[in-house]
Design a protein around this motif. Structure first.
Motif, PDB file in Angstrom:
ATOM      1  N   HIS A 290      -3.721  -2.541 -55.817  1.00  0.00           N
ATOM      2  CA  HIS A 290      -4.665  -2.133 -54.766  1.00  0.00           C
ATOM      3  C   HIS A 290      -3.920  -1.790 -53.480  1.00  0.00           C
ATOM      4  O   HIS A 290      -4.250  -0.824 -52.792  1.00  0.00           O
ATOM      5  CB  HIS A 290      -5.662  -3.264 -54.491  1.00  0.00           C
ATOM      6  CG  HIS A 290      -6.405  -3.711 -55.706  1.00  0.00           C
ATOM      7  ND1 HIS A 290      -6.414  -5.006 -56.137  1.00  0.00           N
ATOM      8  CD2 HIS A 290      -7.144  -3.010 -56.605  1.00  0.00           C
ATOM      9  CE1 HIS A 290      -7.142  -5.090 -57.240  1.00  0.00           C
ATOM     10  NE2 HIS A 290      -7.601  -3.900 -57.546  1.00  0.00           N
TER      11      HIS A 290
ATOM     12  N   ALA B 245      -2.463   1.637 -53.745  1.00  0.00           N
ATOM     13  CA  ALA B 245      -3.425   2.725 -53.543  1.00  0.00           C
ATOM     14  C   ALA B 245      -3.756   2.880 -52.059  1.00  0.00           C
ATOM     15  O   ALA B 245      -3.871   3.998 -51.545  1.00  0.00           O
ATOM     16  CB  ALA B 245      -4.698   2.472 -54.358  1.00  0.00           C
TER      17      ALA B 245
ATOM     18  N   LEU C 101     -12.195   4.151 -52.457  1.00  0.00           N
ATOM     19  CA  LEU C 101     -10.832   3.773 -52.830  1.00  0.00           C
ATOM     20  C   LEU C 101     -10.848   2.365 -53.412  1.00  0.00           C
ATOM     21  O   LEU C 101     -10.286   2.113 -54.481  1.00  0.00           O
ATOM     22  CB  LEU C 101      -9.959   3.857 -51.576  1.00  0.00           C
ATOM     23  CG  LEU C 101      -8.461   3.704 -51.680  1.00  0.00           C
ATOM     24  CD1 LEU C 101      -7.860   4.649 -52.700  1.00  0.00           C
ATOM     25  CD2 LEU C 101      -7.826   3.936 -50.306  1.00  0.00           C
ATOM     26  N   LEU C 102     -11.501   1.431 -52.702  1.00  0.00           N
ATOM     27  CA  LEU C 102     -11.633   0.050 -53.191  1.00  0.00           C
ATOM     28  C   LEU C 102     -13.008  -0.476 -52.804  1.00  0.00           C
ATOM     29  O   LEU C 102     -13.435  -0.301 -51.659  1.00  0.00           O
ATOM     30  CB  LEU C 102     -10.590  -0.871 -52.552  1.00  0.00           C
ATOM     31  CG  LEU C 102      -9.127  -0.672 -52.889  1.00  0.00           C
ATOM     32  CD1 LEU C 102      -8.293  -1.690 -52.118  1.00  0.00           C
ATOM     33  CD2 LEU C 102      -8.870  -0.810 -54.386  1.00  0.00           C
TER      34      LEU C 102
END
Lengths: 405, 405
Positions: B169, B172, B158-159
C-alpha cells in the motif's frame, strides 16, 4: 548474461550468499523494554528462586493450621504484615497475624485464612492491636501459602535459546530480576533504488520522471520482517554516483538490496558497476522479476532486484522475506490452496506470481493483469498466485497455491 | 464491593468505557516512512494517472507497427530515449528510436520491439547515430506499451478507508506522489503498577520485596497491539503517591491501566483513591483475575487489573488486547478447539483461564498449576485454556477452547 536459472536455484544462491552473514550475526545485550520480538541466543537460567520467598496467596490471616482445627474459633491478632514488609516476623502460637497477598509468611505460620472466611473485631480506638479474629473454617497446613521456589528454582531454565520474546517472557525475566537480555543482533539491511527517472525528494515531477515506489516498499518490507533498515536511498544511472552511494550504504549494512539496473538495456548501472566486481547478474525463470543479480562487495552481500515496482515487491517476497523472517524468529509462511475464480493464462518456462484477492469461499480472483508496472493493482491484492513453471493455462475451479501478502 | 459479574459483562463495561475515547481518536498525517501498520481513515483517491505517462514496457526499439509488419526488416536508428528522459520526442515514420523500460514513448510510435528480437549495427565510431536495427518479427500496435492511466486513473480509489498499511500500500501511495497519509491516531496507553513490595529501578532487593513483572508485561502487550505506551511507571501503596502518579500518567494518556490495589486487603491503594472518584471496583467471576475495576478520571478511562502477574497478563489478554487490536486494525483472534491431554479441575461459578501448551497433534497440556503467581510457568505456556464458568471437571480427550498467546 548467464542462462536463466529456476526460482529455486536463485533462492538457494541467495541463501548461500547470506549464510555467512547470518551465522556471524552474534548477540547483543538489550534492556527488557527494547527486547519485545527479539530472539534469545542462549538458554537463560534463573539466578533466583521464584517466588523469592515464602508468601501469602491471599489477603487474610496467617495462623497455624493446628490452632484453627476446631473452627469456628477466635484468635488474638498480634500484628500486621503488609506486602513489601521488610523485617522477618514470627507468629506466636495460638494467635493470628493479618497478612496481605504476596507478603512474606511469618515463621511459625503454615496456612492463611482468607479474609472472606473471617470476622474481625478491632481493639480499642479501632486499632489492630488487641483485635480478635474469628475464623469460620479450618484449613490444612500449606493452604494459600506460596512456597519459595514453587514456580522455579534458582538454576532452573527460565527461557530456552531461540525464544522470540513475547510480553509473558519479558514478565518472567523481569520477575527473576533480569534487566538486560542477550538477543540475536538484528540484520541491518540497506536499500538503494536506482534509475535516472526517479524523482528525488527535493525535485519536481517532469515528463519521463516517476515517484519512487520501491524505496518505501523495500524499507517497509524489511521493517515488517523484523530487520533494521540501515539506510534507504536512491541513485541515478551514473556509475560514479551509484558506486559512491553503494560504498556509503555498505558501510552501514549487513546486507544491501538494490532495485533496477540489472536488465538488458543500455543504462544498467547496477550491472555495470557490480559485474566487474564479480557479480552474477542474469535471468531467473519467473514473471514478474526475471532479471536478478547477486554480488559480494567488501564482504557485504548485495541482492539485486529488477526495478519495476511489482517485480521488486514480488522479488522481495519470494527471495528475501522468508530468510529475514527466519532470522527474526518469525514463523515461516506456507502456501495455501485456493480455487481459481476464473481461468489463468501463463507463460511456458516461467514461474508466474499473479496478484490475486482471496475470498472467504475459498476462491481466488485475479487483480488486473500480469504486467509488472501495475503498482496500484498490487495494492489491491492480498495474495500472490503461484503458477508452476510448466503450466500455460488453468481453468476456473482448478486448485492453485497462493502466498498471503 | 459490588457483587461478582461475569467476564462477558465486565468486557462489555470496558468496551463502553473506551468507546468515547476510540470514537474521538481522530486522524493525524504521517510521512509514508512512519506509516507501516497504520490505519487509513478515509478513502484515498489518486491525484495522478498511473502510469503518469505512456511508456515502454521493455528495453528495445520504439517503432510504428506498420513499419515492421514485413519483418525481418532493417530500420535506421535516429536516437535514444533513456528512462528519465525529459524532452518529448517524435518518431520519424520508417525509423526506430532506442528506448529503455519506463521511458516515455515517442509520439508517433505505437509499439516496442524488445531488444531480444533485434540486432543492432552501430554507426561510425560505434555511435548510435547512423546505426541500423534489424527487427526479427512483427508486433501489433500497442504491444509492450504501457498506456497512461492503465493502472489507475486520476480520481480513482487508490486505497479504501480502514486499510492497514502494508508495504504494497505504501508503494502505491508513493507511486502516486503521496508523501503523507492521514491515519487513525494511535491510542496512548499509560501503565501504573502498584505495590509497596515492588522494587524500584534504583533499589536493592530486600525481604518481602519483588521485581516488577507487570510493568514490562503491560507495556510490551500494549506495544504488541499497535498502541503507544505513553508512560509505564509504578507507585507504592501510599494514596498521595498514587494520586500524584495517576495525574501525571492521565495527562499523557488516552487510557490508563493499573495493576494491583483492587482486592479486599487492607492497603488497596487503587480502590482507596478511585472509589471516591466514582470507580466501580468489584469481583469478576473468573480465575485468575477476580478483582477488577473501572473508573473515569478527568475524562480518561482507567482500567484496574489485579496485581498478581498471571492475573494481570490474563486480564490484559481477555479484556484489553481484543479492543486495542481492533483499534489498530489487527485481525481479531478467535478461539481454537483442542483436545485435553489430561483431566482438568475447575472452580464452579468462575470462568477459568488455565495456561497450556498446544501440540501439533491437536492436544493441549496444562503448564503447572492454576495459581496466579506462577509467572515462569506462564512464560512456558502458549495458549490460555478457557474453562466455562459452570464446568468443574473435564476428562482427558474432551474438547476445550484455547486462545493463542
Amino acid at each position: 548474461m548467464t542462462p536463466a536459472v529456476t526460482v529455486e536455484e536463485h533462492a538457494r544462491r541467495i541463501e548461500q550468499l547470506l549464510a555467512p552473514v547470518i551465522e556471524s550475526l552474534g548477540a547483543e545485550p538489550v534492556p527488557l523494554a527494547s527486547a519485545l520480538g527479539c530472539l534469545t541466543v542462549a538458554n537463560i537460567r534463573s539466578d533466583v528462586d521464584l517466588p523469592l520467598f515464602r508468601n501469602s496467596q491471599m489477603d487474610g490471616f496467617a495462623v497455624r493450621a493446628i490452632d484453627v482445627a476446631s473452627a469456628p474459633i477466635a484468635l488474638e491478632v498480634t500484628g500486621d504484615i503488609p506486602a513489601g514488609h521488610a523485617a522477618p516476623v514470627a507468629l506466636i502460637a495460638g494467635t493470628a497475624l493479618r497478612i496481605m497477598t504476596g507478603a512474606p509468611m511469618p515463621t511459625g505460620a503454615d496456612t492463611v485464612i482468607p479474609v472472606e472466611d473471617t470476622e474481625l473485631v478491632l481493639g480499642r480506638d479501632d486499632a489492630l492491636e488487641g483485635a480478635i479474629v474469628t475464623v469460620a473454617r479450618a484449613r490444612s497446613a500449606g493452604e494459600f501459602v506460596r512456597e519459595r521456589g514453587s514456580d522455579l528454582r534458582r538454576g532452573d531454565l527460565l527461557l530456552p535459546a531461540g525464544t522470540r520474546l513475547a510480553p509473558r517472557h519479558l514478565a518472567a525475566l523481569a520477575a527473576a530480576g533480569v534487566s538486560h537480555v542477550d538477543v540475536r543482533r538484528r540484520l541491518r539491511v540497506g536499500v538503494i533504488t536506482t534509475g535516472a527517472e526517479l524523482v528525488a525528494d527535493d525535485e519536481e515531477l517532469a515528463l519521463g520522471r516517476i515517484f519512487d515506489a520501491n524505496r518505501i516498499a523495500l524499507a517497509a518490507g524489511i521493517a515488517e520482517t523484523g530487520a533494521i533498515v540501515s539506510i534507504a536511498t536512491s541513485s541515478d544511472d551514473d556509475p560514479v554516483t551509484f558506486r559512491r552511494v553503494l560504498d556509503e550504504v555498505i558501510g552501514a549494512s549487513d546486507l544491501v538490496i538494490t532495485s533496477g539496473g540489472v536488465s538488458k538495456g543500455a543504462f544498467e548501472v547496477v550491472r555495470e558497476v557490480l559485474e566487474p566486481l564479480g557479480a552474477s547478474v542474469g535471468s531467473v525463470a519467473m514473471q514478474p522479476g526475471g532479471p536478478q543479480g547477486t554480488a559480494v562487495v567488501d564482504s557485504v552481500p548485495v541482492v539485486c532486484f529488477p526495478g519495476n515496482p511489482v517485480s521488486t515487491q514480488v522479488s522481495f517476497a519470494v527471495f528475501l522475506a522468508p530468510i529475514l523472517r527466519r532470522v527474526a524468529g518469525l514463523p515461516a509462511r506456507s502456501a495455501e490452496t485456493r480455487t481459481l475464480a476464473s481461468p489463468v493464462q501463463s507463460v511456458a518456462g516461467k514461474r508466474q506470481f499473479l496478484r490475486g484477492v482471496a475470498s472467504d469461499d475459498g476462491t481466488v480472483a485475479l487483480v488486473s493483469g500480469p504486467s509488472s508496472h501495475l503498482v496500484a493493482a498490487m495494492a489491491r491484492a492480498d495474495v500472490l498466485i503461484d503458477i508452476p513453471v510448466e503450466t500455460t493455462r488453468l481453468e476456473a475451479g482448478e486448485s492453485v497455491a497462493v502466498w498471503m501478502l
